[in-house]
Each structure stands twice: as structure tokens, then as C-alpha cells.
Scaffold this active site. Structure first.
Site, PDB file in Angstrom:
ATOM      1  N   LYS A 230       0.819  -1.215   0.000  1.00  0.00           N
ATOM      2  CA  LYS A 230       0.000   0.000   0.000  1.00  0.00           C
ATOM      3  C   LYS A 230       0.854   1.268   0.000  1.00  0.00           C
ATOM      4  O   LYS A 230       0.360   2.348  -0.307  1.00  0.00           O
ATOM      5  CB  LYS A 230      -0.974  -0.001   1.175  1.00  0.00           C
ATOM      6  N   ASP A 231       2.145   1.131   0.319  1.00  0.00           N
ATOM      7  CA  ASP A 231       3.046   2.286   0.256  1.00  0.00           C
ATOM      8  C   ASP A 231       3.114   2.881  -1.161  1.00  0.00           C
ATOM      9  O   ASP A 231       3.256   4.091  -1.300  1.00  0.00           O
ATOM     10  CB  ASP A 231       4.460   1.884   0.692  1.00  0.00           C
TER      11      ASP A 231
END
Ligand SMILES: *Cc1c(COP(=O)(O)O)cnc(C)c1O
Length: 436
Positions: free
Chosen positions: A107-108
Site C-alpha cells: 500500500k506504500d
């Protein structure tokens, strides 16, 4: 480029508007008016290019001149400061490690790209944008770290007290700077309700420029095409003339939708496998074309516990609501918790490589698909969505051993937690935000 809502009721939006709004006014998800294409020649040119060149080339096509090239390049350079390694486990089986960002999960990629774009737009407008997010754990930490130190932005996170893991809580509460964590004396639904009320509060919105940074934002989806493009080109270099198969552990289906976009753009991708846990609404749909979402079930791959995935509307849109076309590109397989633990063990026994429970779902889904479809015995890549050290308990259960915690994670665990207690009464949140 112009962006439309999947519900077709809102007026079309620019890239900036779609990014800052997140969800379209009619409740739909933004989709690009057309999918940009890469010609064979353009792809040839990107074959040996570094990750950030590929990212820039794709972002430029979606952005279509709204952001000047030099600014867009700087945004890309600030976002992707970490590696995306492709690890070979055996002939034709690879793992693409998407967990080298600050919160050790994929998700970064989306959160950082969205953060730096938001910062760019806020600077352009000389405003301060406040990002308000309710989180049950992982999304919030990616957002907190994504926006950390980004000029003209600040983040207010609401999380349910006592209902997130210790590691998640540390990741939410120790960023500091422009990130404030509110510890809500309630559950995740209370947090979501409070955030929704804030977005409907006209008086508050006169004082604050609010945005949501939630997972369906189009600017979180676009960067999720970058690592498919990159991975497919890496694989094509190792296996000339072959196209990649990607197996994707899926929950809300944003990751997989990014892959589908990369394929439609023209990158050398043959097929996808959607791996789900017991929350199998989409994998069942891929079998018979009937979409019947069930209530969410808790599993070991908790970040994939989504009963009614919101990105499914986007997937349908990209396949023009044609179930057969979608099923021709994507095979689904659901994986139980027992199989998940077995897979962590067998992958470790065979290759000496430790995978987290989410990645294990993707791995097992690939194995299952290979048993029923021989054409999938092709170079295949499992998308590894999280570092195993984030799920120590599951690894301990599967392997009966402790694993070393990376320094970055240990450092977060050692920091002092700073959170502000918050009641479930909206008046308290409104008063806090007004004074911010
Ligand atoms: C969010 C998440 C997923 C699921 O990704 P979707 O885009 O929601 O399908 C899988 N694994 C991990 C570790 C995650 O954090």
C-alpha cells in the site's frame, strides 16, 4: 485526461479534481475516459529502463499535461525511493517483493504517490490540505507514512482504541510532525461514521480543505500499474517472447485492477490469478458470472477480509461488464486458512524463503490454477504484498520459529506512542478539527 464516475451521474473531472475528491459526487469510483496505450516501440524502449522511468512514462499518459513534466518527475523520484525486487524461487516461479516501502506493505506505492500529488496540488493552490482517515490498521499507516513531511498537507487518523495490533498502533502513533493520531473510544465503524460526518459538515468544510486519501482514489490505483509494467518487463527479459502470469492476493481488488490496467496498456502480461481467502465474492463470480457478496469473514490474511470489494465496480467497468472477457483474463481461486499455513510451511521447506499469510494465498492460488490449467506453467510471479515480519504470529504458527524483525520495524516498536483520546460523539471531533 478526463475521469468519469463508474455511476455515470457526476460531471467528468480533471486529474486534480478526481485526486482531491477521491470518491465521485454520485458515490461512484473515478475511471479514466480511456486507457492509455503503449505501442510495441514504446514498450521496447522501456525494456531496460529503471523503475522510475517506467513509472514516469505511465503517470505522464494518465496525467496528460496537467502537471508539468519536471514536477511529475520529481514526484515520482520522491515516491519510489525503495527497490521492487523479483526473486526466483524455482524455474518459472517468481515472487515480486512489494514490501520494501516504509510500512513494509504494497500500500506504500499508492499512498506515497497520492500524498506527493496532493502536496503538489496544495502548493499550486497555496492551501493547506487536511487528510482525514478512519483506519482499522494498514491503510492508515501507509497514509501516515506517505504524507509524512509532505509540504502543505497534514493528516488526522482515527483508529479504534484497543482494536488494532500493537505494531499497527505504533505505526499510526509515532510518525509525528504533520500526522496526528486520534484514539477513538469505540470500534472501526464509529471511526468511519465520524469521518463521514466531518465530510458532510458544511461549517467545518468552510474552515478546512478536507480530503480522504481512501483506497479507491484513482491516484492510488495508477501507481499500482507501475510494478506490473516493471515486473512484466523484467520477466520478458529473462524469458524472451514470453508473457507474464501474475498471481495477486486480493481483498478490495485495487492491486489486481492495477494489473489489469497495465495489461490493457499493452505491457507483456498473459493472465492473472486472483487469490482470495474465505471472502470469495469475486472468485465465485469468476466461475459463474453471478455476483453475490457475503458478509465479511475474519481470516489469517486479515488485510484481505473484504466481503464486498469496492474496486470490483472498476474491474467490471474495464471489462465493459462482460463476465466472459473478465474470466478470460483472470482465474480465481480461494484459499483457506489451513492451506495458507501449509503454504507458508511448504514454501519455506522447499525454498528456504518466508512468505506472509497474504502472499501465501497468492502462492497457493497459483499452484491450484496450474493444476487445472496447463497453459499457466509459464513464467509466473506471485505478488508479495507484505513483509512476513508484520505477521509474526501466523509465521510462528506455520513454522514454529521466531523470525528476525527488520531494524526499521524494531525502531518503530521502540518509539513512544503519542495519541489523542477521542469520544464517539461527533461534536468532540468537530471541536478538535476547528481548533487544529
Ligand atoms: C490491502 C492488502 C491486500 C489486498 O489488496 P487489495 O488491493 O485490497 O486487493 C493484500 N495484502 C496486504 C498485505 C494488504 O495490505
Amino acid at each position: 485526461m478526463i475521469f468519469y464516475s463508474t455511476n455515470k451521474q457526476s460531471t467528468p473531472a480533471s486529474f486534480k479534481k478526481a485526486t482531491l475528491e477521491g470518491l465521485a459526487g454520485d458515490g461512484g469510483l473515478y475511471v479514466p475516459s480511456e486507457i492509455p496505450r503503449f505501442s510495441t516501440d514504446e514498450i521496447e524502449l522501456l525494456k531496460d529502463a529503471p523503475f522510475n522511468h517506467i513509472a514516469f512514462a505511465i503517470a505522464k499518459k494518465f496525467n496528460d499535461g496537467e502537471i508539468p513534466d519536471d514536477s511529475l518527475w520529481k514526484i515520482v523520484e520522491r515516491c519510489f525511493t525503495f527497490e521492487t525486487p523479483l526473486v526466483e524461487l524455482e524455474k518459472n516461479t517468481y515472487v515480486e517483493e512489494l514490501f520494501h516501502g516504509p510500512t513494509l506493505a504494497f500500500k506504500d506505492y499508492g499512498a506515497r504517490f497520492l500524498a506527493h500529488l496532493t502536496g503538489h496540488f496544495a502548493q499550486e493552490d497555496h492551501t493547506l490540505i487536511t487528510v482525514l482517515v478512519a483506519t482499522s490498521g494498514d491503510t492508515g499507516s501507509a497514509v501516515a507514512y506517505g504524507f509524512k513531511g509532505v509540504p502543505n498537507t497534514r493528516v488526522v487518523l482515527l483508529y479504534p482504541s484497543g482494536k488494532v495490533s500493537r505494531l499497527q498502533e505504533q505505526q499510526l502513533t509515532t510518525v509525528g510532525g504533520n500526522v496526528t493520531a486520534l484514539e477513538v473510544n469505540g470500534d472501526f465503524d464509529d471511526c468511519q461514521r465520524l469521518v463521514k460526518q466531518a465530510f458532510m459538515d458544511a461549517e467545518l468544510k468552510q474552515c478546512l480543505a478536507l480530503t480522504s486519501a481512501n483506497s479507491i482514489n484513482i491516484s492510488r490505483l495508477i501507481p499500482q500499474t507501475f510494478y506490473y509494467a516493471w515486473g512484466s518487463l523484467q520477466l520478458a527479459a529473462l524469458h524472451p517472447g514470453k508473457k507474464a502470469v501474475f498471481s495477486v492476493p486480493s481483498g478490495n481488488y485495487g492491486n489486481l485492477t492495477g494489473g489489469v490496467l497495465a495489461k490493457m496498456m499493452g505491457f507483456p502480461i498473459k493472465h492473472f490469478i486472483a487469490g482470495s481467502n474465505a471472502n470469495d465474492s469475486v472468485t465465485r463470480y469468476l466461475e459463474d458470472g453471478r455476483y453475490e457478496p457475503h458478509p465479511t469473514v475474519e481470516t489469517l490474511s486479515s488485510a484481505m477480509d473484504v466481503g464486498n470489494p469496492s474496486n470490483f465496480a472498476r474491474l467490471r467497468h474495464f471489462y465493459a461488464d462482460d463476465y466472459r472477457a473478465m474470466a478470460a483474463d483472470i482465474s480465481g481461486n480461494s484459499v483457506s486458512d489451513t492451506e495458507t499455513l501449509d503454504t507458508i510451511k511448504s514454501v519455506y521447506d522447499r525454498f528456504g524463503y518466508i512468505i506472509d499469510p497474504h502472499t501465501a494465498v497468492g502462492f497457493r492460488a497459483l499452484e491450484k490454477s496450474r493444476q487445472t490449467n496447463a497453459t499457466l506453467n509459464e513464467p509466473s510471479t506471485v505478488m508479495s504484498t507484505a513483509h512476513p515480519a508484520k505477521f509474526i504470529e501466523a509465521i510462528k504458527e506455520a513454522l514454529d520459529m521466531d523470525i528476525t524483525i527488520p531494524d526499521r520495524l524494531q525502531e518503530v516498536l521502540d518509539r513512544k506512542k503519542i495519541s489523542i483520546p477521542m469520544s464517539t460523539d461527533y461534536k468532540d471531533l468537530a471541536a478538535f478539527l476547528m481548533k487544529l
